[in-house]
Design a protein around this motif. Structure first.
Motif, mmCIF file in Angstrom:
data_model
loop_
_atom_site.group_PDB
_atom_site.id
_atom_site.type_symbol
_atom_site.label_atom_id
_atom_site.label_comp_id
_atom_site.label_asym_id
_atom_site.label_seq_id
_atom_site.Cartn_x
_atom_site.Cartn_y
_atom_site.Cartn_z
ATOM 1 N N THR A 1 0.834 -1.209 0.000
ATOM 2 C CA THR A 1 0.000 0.000 0.000
ATOM 3 C C THR A 1 0.871 1.263 0.000
ATOM 4 O O THR A 1 1.901 1.321 0.662
ATOM 5 N N LEU A 2 0.430 2.231 -0.766
ATOM 6 C CA LEU A 2 1.112 3.522 -0.876
ATOM 7 C C LEU A 2 0.093 4.620 -0.573
ATOM 8 O O LEU A 2 -1.055 4.556 -1.015
ATOM 9 N N TYR A 3 0.534 5.605 0.178
ATOM 10 C CA TYR A 3 -0.347 6.726 0.540
ATOM 11 C C TYR A 3 0.115 7.982 -0.190
ATOM 12 O O TYR A 3 1.302 8.312 -0.195
ATOM 13 N N ILE A 4 -0.835 8.685 -0.801
ATOM 14 C CA ILE A 4 -0.525 9.923 -1.526
ATOM 15 C C ILE A 4 -1.388 11.048 -0.989
ATOM 16 O O ILE A 4 -2.612 10.925 -0.884
ATOM 17 N N GLU A 5 -0.722 12.147 -0.661
ATOM 18 C CA GLU A 5 -1.421 13.327 -0.178
ATOM 19 C C GLU A 5 -0.944 14.531 -0.987
ATOM 20 O O GLU A 5 0.249 14.644 -1.305
ATOM 21 N N VAL A 6 -1.849 15.395 -1.327
ATOM 22 C CA VAL A 6 -1.516 16.624 -2.058
ATOM 23 C C VAL A 6 -1.878 17.807 -1.176
ATOM 24 O O VAL A 6 -2.980 17.865 -0.607
ATOM 25 N N ARG A 7 -0.946 18.754 -1.076
ATOM 26 C CA ARG A 7 -1.178 19.924 -0.225
ATOM 27 C C ARG A 7 -0.984 21.196 -1.039
ATOM 28 O O ARG A 7 0.006 21.344 -1.758
ATOM 29 N N GLU A 8 -1.971 22.061 -0.933
ATOM 30 C CA GLU A 8 -1.896 23.383 -1.545
ATOM 31 C C GLU A 8 -1.792 24.383 -0.407
ATOM 32 O O GLU A 8 -2.733 24.557 0.372
ATOM 33 N N GLY A 9 -0.634 25.013 -0.269
ATOM 34 C CA GLY A 9 -0.367 25.811 0.908
ATOM 35 C C GLY A 9 -0.234 24.880 2.100
ATOM 36 O O GLY A 9 0.487 23.889 2.034
ATOM 37 N N LYS A 10 -0.985 25.136 3.144
ATOM 38 C CA LYS A 10 -0.914 24.282 4.328
ATOM 39 C C LYS A 10 -2.111 23.344 4.439
ATOM 40 O O LYS A 10 -2.250 22.623 5.424
ATOM 41 N N ALA A 11 -2.968 23.345 3.420
ATOM 42 C CA ALA A 11 -4.190 22.539 3.492
ATOM 43 C C ALA A 11 -4.128 21.366 2.521
ATOM 44 O O ALA A 11 -3.708 21.527 1.369
ATOM 45 N N PRO A 12 -4.545 20.182 2.970
ATOM 46 C CA PRO A 12 -4.620 19.048 2.047
ATOM 47 C C PRO A 12 -5.827 19.186 1.126
ATOM 48 O O PRO A 12 -6.862 19.734 1.522
ATOM 49 N N VAL A 13 -5.686 18.717 -0.089
ATOM 50 C CA VAL A 13 -6.801 18.695 -1.043
ATOM 51 C C VAL A 13 -6.958 17.274 -1.561
ATOM 52 O O VAL A 13 -6.052 16.448 -1.448
ATOM 53 N N ASP A 14 -8.119 16.993 -2.110
ATOM 54 C CA ASP A 14 -8.379 15.660 -2.648
ATOM 55 C C ASP A 14 -7.403 15.369 -3.787
ATOM 56 O O ASP A 14 -7.381 16.089 -4.788
ATOM 57 N N PRO A 15 -6.572 14.331 -3.657
ATOM 58 C CA PRO A 15 -5.612 14.028 -4.732
ATOM 59 C C PRO A 15 -6.267 13.760 -6.082
ATOM 60 O O PRO A 15 -5.632 13.932 -7.121
ATOM 61 N N GLU A 16 -7.545 13.371 -6.061
ATOM 62 C CA GLU A 16 -8.205 13.082 -7.337
ATOM 63 C C GLU A 16 -8.551 14.344 -8.114
ATOM 64 O O GLU A 16 -9.003 14.254 -9.254
ATOM 65 N N THR A 17 -8.338 15.513 -7.507
ATOM 66 C CA THR A 17 -8.433 16.743 -8.291
ATOM 67 C C THR A 17 -7.157 16.968 -9.094
ATOM 68 O O THR A 17 -7.126 17.819 -9.982
ATOM 69 N N TRP A 18 -6.126 16.184 -8.782
ATOM 70 C CA TRP A 18 -4.843 16.287 -9.491
ATOM 71 C C TRP A 18 -4.549 15.063 -10.341
ATOM 72 O O TRP A 18 -4.078 15.175 -11.468
ATOM 73 N N PHE A 19 -4.839 13.885 -9.803
ATOM 74 C CA PHE A 19 -4.428 12.640 -10.461
ATOM 75 C C PHE A 19 -5.599 11.948 -11.153
ATOM 76 O O PHE A 19 -6.736 11.986 -10.672
ATOM 77 N N LYS A 20 -5.255 11.270 -12.251
ATOM 78 C CA LYS A 20 -6.252 10.454 -12.945
ATOM 79 C C LYS A 20 -6.408 9.134 -12.201
ATOM 80 O O LYS A 20 -5.426 8.420 -11.965
ATOM 81 N N THR A 21 -7.613 8.806 -11.825
ATOM 82 C CA THR A 21 -7.904 7.520 -11.196
ATOM 83 C C THR A 21 -9.199 6.982 -11.780
ATOM 84 O O THR A 21 -9.949 7.711 -12.435
ATOM 85 N N ASN A 22 -9.446 5.715 -11.509
ATOM 86 C CA ASN A 22 -10.721 5.126 -11.910
ATOM 87 C C ASN A 22 -11.734 5.466 -10.833
ATOM 88 O O ASN A 22 -11.838 4.793 -9.819
ATOM 89 N N LYS A 23 -12.497 6.540 -11.047
ATOM 90 C CA LYS A 23 -13.388 7.028 -10.002
ATOM 91 C C LYS A 23 -14.570 6.090 -9.775
ATOM 92 O O LYS A 23 -15.275 6.219 -8.781
ATOM 93 N N ASP A 24 -14.771 5.127 -10.691
ATOM 94 C CA ASP A 24 -15.873 4.179 -10.514
ATOM 95 C C ASP A 24 -15.420 2.910 -9.821
ATOM 96 O O ASP A 24 -16.224 2.052 -9.495
#
Length: 381
Positions: free
Chosen positions: A357-380
């Motif tokens: 398992t790998l964990y990915i977090e995206v931060r804009e400034g000091k706040a985390p945002v949903d990584p799926e707003t950045w990365f392509k994933t199978n949302k279904d």
């Protein structure tokens, strides 16, 4: 009245109406994967002498991973298809036996008396017309049964001969990873924005108790002598970035795990020893063990944005280096499964081989945002 033999032939043809054949070709897919692994083996030999060994070997590792993934999928599909055909043929044993009996009778005796009908010339003519209609259908169905039997034989042979291909592919992938690790350690041409102050990093780690606190402090951390290196604006690529590793989403941002804990990042399921690469050109802001996340790689594609990649077994590169997009930044842990285990999973029609398992977090400034707003994933999925 129709003669019993013709009625039997009509009944057999009706009972054996075959379902649509699979549109996919499991055997062809498995063979193509084996050829892909062979090509990766050739590329490995060539990459050792390449001027840009890191880039070449990265491509080789990815080729091995893709080939092994495709071969597993091909073998799994082959096992499923073989089981379907075997079940189908077994369920039709009686009808197939009747079909073979009728065809054998027709083939053994073609004397005129076989075409005489008790009702005289009119009955004989009718029987002849029925026979003319039924015979092509019988031959078509017999050809279909023969194709199914041949496909079963091919699929079984393919699965039995896959062990050596898998073994070579696994060994080649491991050799490519080792060569890549050495090439990364030997490289000297990576640009640097700054040199890490290990004391400052140690104090930062000691003063934080959470990943959020560490990442927030990292945003504010001022590093002496940091040079400006222009990197492409990454904000315009939101939603289009590839994940840093070939993986399946286990938990999305905000989804609770078995213990009821939620996190703002993605939890991904990967295969053992999978190669993890930088999704964009970025500066390495931190690499190494952190809290209970295992080895962590924190990348800064541009000031104020951080990609946190946690759960690595190995990390590549040094803090302060600027790495191009697609550069290896680490390897997942675990052990490659034994060939026997892969074949067993394939024969059972399962693909439970993503054990890491790998964990990915995206931060804009000091706040985390949903990584799926950045990365392509199978949302279904």
């Amino acid at each position: 009245m129709r003669c019993p033999a013709l009625l039997l032939m009509l009944a057999v043809v009706t009972a054996l109406a075959a379902p649509g054949r699979a549109e996919t070709d499991p055997a062809g897919a498995a063979r193509a994967a084996a050829e892909q692994l062979e090509a990766a083996s050739v590329a490995l030999g060539e990459a050792k002498g390449s001027r840009d060994r890191v880039k070449s070997l990265t491509g080789v590792v990815h080729a091995y991973e893709a080939g092994l993934t495709a071969l597993r999928a091909g073998l799994r599909r082959a096992a499923i298809r073989e089981a379907q055909l075997s079940k189908q043929l077994k369920s039709q044993e009686v009808e197939i036996a009747r079909l073979l009996g009728v065809l054998q009778t027709m083939g053994q005796d073609r004397s005129p008396v076989m075409l005489l009908h008790p009702e005289g010339p009119v009955g004989t003519a009718r029987a002849g017309m029925i026979l003319a209609d039924v015979t092509p259908a019988l031959e078509t169905r017999a050809a279909a049964v023969r194709r199914d039997l041949e496909e079963v034989t091919i699929l079984r042979s393919l699965q039995e001969g896959a062990a050596e291909t898998l073994q070579d592919g696994l060994a080649g992938a491991q050799a490519a990873r080792q060569e890549l690790s050495k090439a990364i350690a030997d490289r000297t041409d990576v640009p640097k924005r700054f040199t890490e102050d290990p004391v400052q990093t140690a104090l930062l780690i000691a003063s934080t108790e959470t990943l959020e606190g560490f990442a927030s402090a990292l945003v504010d951390l001022q590093v002496e002598g940091m040079s400006e290196i222009d990197l492409p604006d990454v904000t315009g690529r939101k939603g289009t970035l590839d994940l840093p590793v070939e993986a399946r989403v286990l938990r999305r941002a905000g989804e609770a795990d078995a213990a009821g804990i939620t996190r703002p990042g993605l939890v991904l399921a990967t295969r053992p020893n999978a190669l993890v690469t930088s999704p964009t050109a970025a500066t390495i802001r931190y690499r190494g063990p952190l809290l209970d996340f295992g080895n962590v790689m924190i990348l800064e594609p541009q000031p104020g944005y951080l990609f946190v990649i946690a759960g690595l077994a190995q990390v590549y590169g040094n803090v302060g280096e600027v790495v191009p997009e697609g550069t290896p930044v680490g390897l997942m842990g675990g052990n490659d499964p034994e060939v026997g285990a892969i074949l067993s999973q394939s024969s059972e029609g399962t693909g439970q081989d993503r054990t890491e398992t790998l964990y990915i977090e995206v931060r804009e400034g000091k706040a985390p945002v949903d990584p799926e707003t950045w990365f392509k994933t199978n949302k279904d999925g």
